[in-house]
Design an enzyme around this catalytic site. Structure first.
Site, short mmCIF file in Angstrom:
data_model
loop_
_atom_site.label_atom_id
_atom_site.label_comp_id
_atom_site.label_asym_id
_atom_site.label_seq_id
_atom_site.Cartn_x
_atom_site.Cartn_y
_atom_site.Cartn_z
N GLY A 1 20.35 24.53 -21.52
CA GLY A 1 21.06 24.23 -22.75
C GLY A 1 20.15 24.15 -23.96
O GLY A 1 20.56 24.48 -25.08
N LEU B 1 21.38 20.27 -20.72
CA LEU B 1 22.47 19.33 -20.44
C LEU B 1 21.96 18.15 -19.60
O LEU B 1 21.07 18.30 -18.77
CB LEU B 1 23.61 20.03 -19.73
CG LEU B 1 24.68 20.69 -20.60
CD1 LEU B 1 25.50 19.70 -21.36
CD2 LEU B 1 24.09 21.73 -21.51
N ASN C 1 17.79 28.94 -16.80
CA ASN C 1 17.47 28.82 -15.37
C ASN C 1 18.67 28.42 -14.52
O ASN C 1 18.53 27.83 -13.44
CB ASN C 1 16.33 27.81 -15.16
CG ASN C 1 16.66 26.43 -15.70
OD1 ASN C 1 17.52 26.27 -16.56
ND2 ASN C 1 15.96 25.42 -15.22
N GLU C 2 19.86 28.77 -14.98
CA GLU C 2 21.09 28.34 -14.29
C GLU C 2 21.13 28.75 -12.82
O GLU C 2 21.56 27.96 -11.96
CB GLU C 2 22.31 28.88 -15.03
CG GLU C 2 22.72 28.06 -16.25
CD GLU C 2 21.82 28.28 -17.45
OE1 GLU C 2 22.04 27.61 -18.48
OE2 GLU C 2 20.88 29.09 -17.37
#
Length: 257
Positions: A108, A61, A136-137
């Site tokens: 994303g 994103l 990797n959020e």
């Protein structure tokens, strides 16, 4: 200028993300990718290759864009909906889709590959700096929604997915192959051609039997991406949390360097 380039190889269409420099997924790119996917199928493509740029398939994103929306929750929600609608379009594509990953695929970018049937990834020319892929959020203070976790689990298994997701780990291409996160590893200039070759083998099978079996096998993808498993309202609330905002601003500062 088009954000998605379409190239046709007999009955296979390659959709190439073309938003320089790193194919960051903003609403315009997501919308154009959905349109290109639908158009390719409508024009008779029997298989799709989804490719990105060299060195970076997609950086995920477009965080600077999302942060620029400030407190406009409606615009932020619309941006995330555009992304998840694109993931759903890949998940529900009526013909097979192969991800041709010629570089890094974080967040994303990784989600888009998980929605494909098969993943071919490039080896880096520099062994000391391998290409990486993963969700990797947690490293930027965000929670991977249940639906996204389901996508990872179906590929690498429950326990390994837990370890990767909790740590927000980006795994090197060789490890990604070992754990099944990608299916093949080839030289960077062979990624797209190998993706087409795999599709050609699949398309040589009796068509209706293959497609109907595929639809049954992939039904759980669409279930994973249903709104009740994404819970975007909850995700948006977490996005505005001070810790997440600090981590995201730090990420943008690093990208600026």
């Amino acid at each position: 200028m088009s954000l998605v380039e379409t190239h046709t190889f007999d009955t296979i269409a390659e959709l190439k993300l073309a938003r320089a420099p790193v194919n960051a997924l903003d609403p315009a790119l997501c919308t154009e990718l959905r349109g290109a996917l639908h158009a390719a199928v409508a024009q008779g493509a029997q298989g799709i290759v989804l490719s990105g740029g060299p060195k970076v398939f997609s950086a995920g994103l477009d965080v600077p864009h999302l942060l620029s929306l400030g407190s406009d929750r409606h615009a932020l929600l619309a941006a995330w909906e555009a992304f998840f609608d694109t993931a759903m379009a890949l998940a529900q594509c009526p013909v097979p889709v192969v991800a041709a990953i010629a570089g890094h695929a974080p967040a994303g970018g990784c989600v888009l590959t998980l929605c494909c049937d098969y993943r071919v990834m490039a080896r880096s020319e520099d062994a000391a700096r391998p290409y990486r892929i993963g969700l990797n959020e947690t490293q930027v203070g965000l929670v991977a929604p249940e639906g996204i976790q389901r996508l990872m689990r179906r590929v690498v298994g429950h326990y390994r997915a837990e370890r990767l997701l909790v740590a927000g780990e980006m795994v090197a291409a060789e490890q990604a192959l070992q754990i099944g996160l990608v299916d093949e590893l080839v030289e960077a200039d062979q990624v797209a051609s190998r993706a087409r070759a795999w599709l050609a083998q699949l398309l040589a099978l009796p068509r209706q039997a293959m497609l109907q079996t595929r639809a049954i096998a992939r039904a759980d993808l669409a279930v994973a991406l249903q709104p009740e498993h994404i819970q975007l309202d909850r995700f948006i609330e977490a996005w505005y949390a001070p810790a997440a905002q600090t981590a995201l601003q730090a990420l943008v500062a690093r990208l600026g360097k």
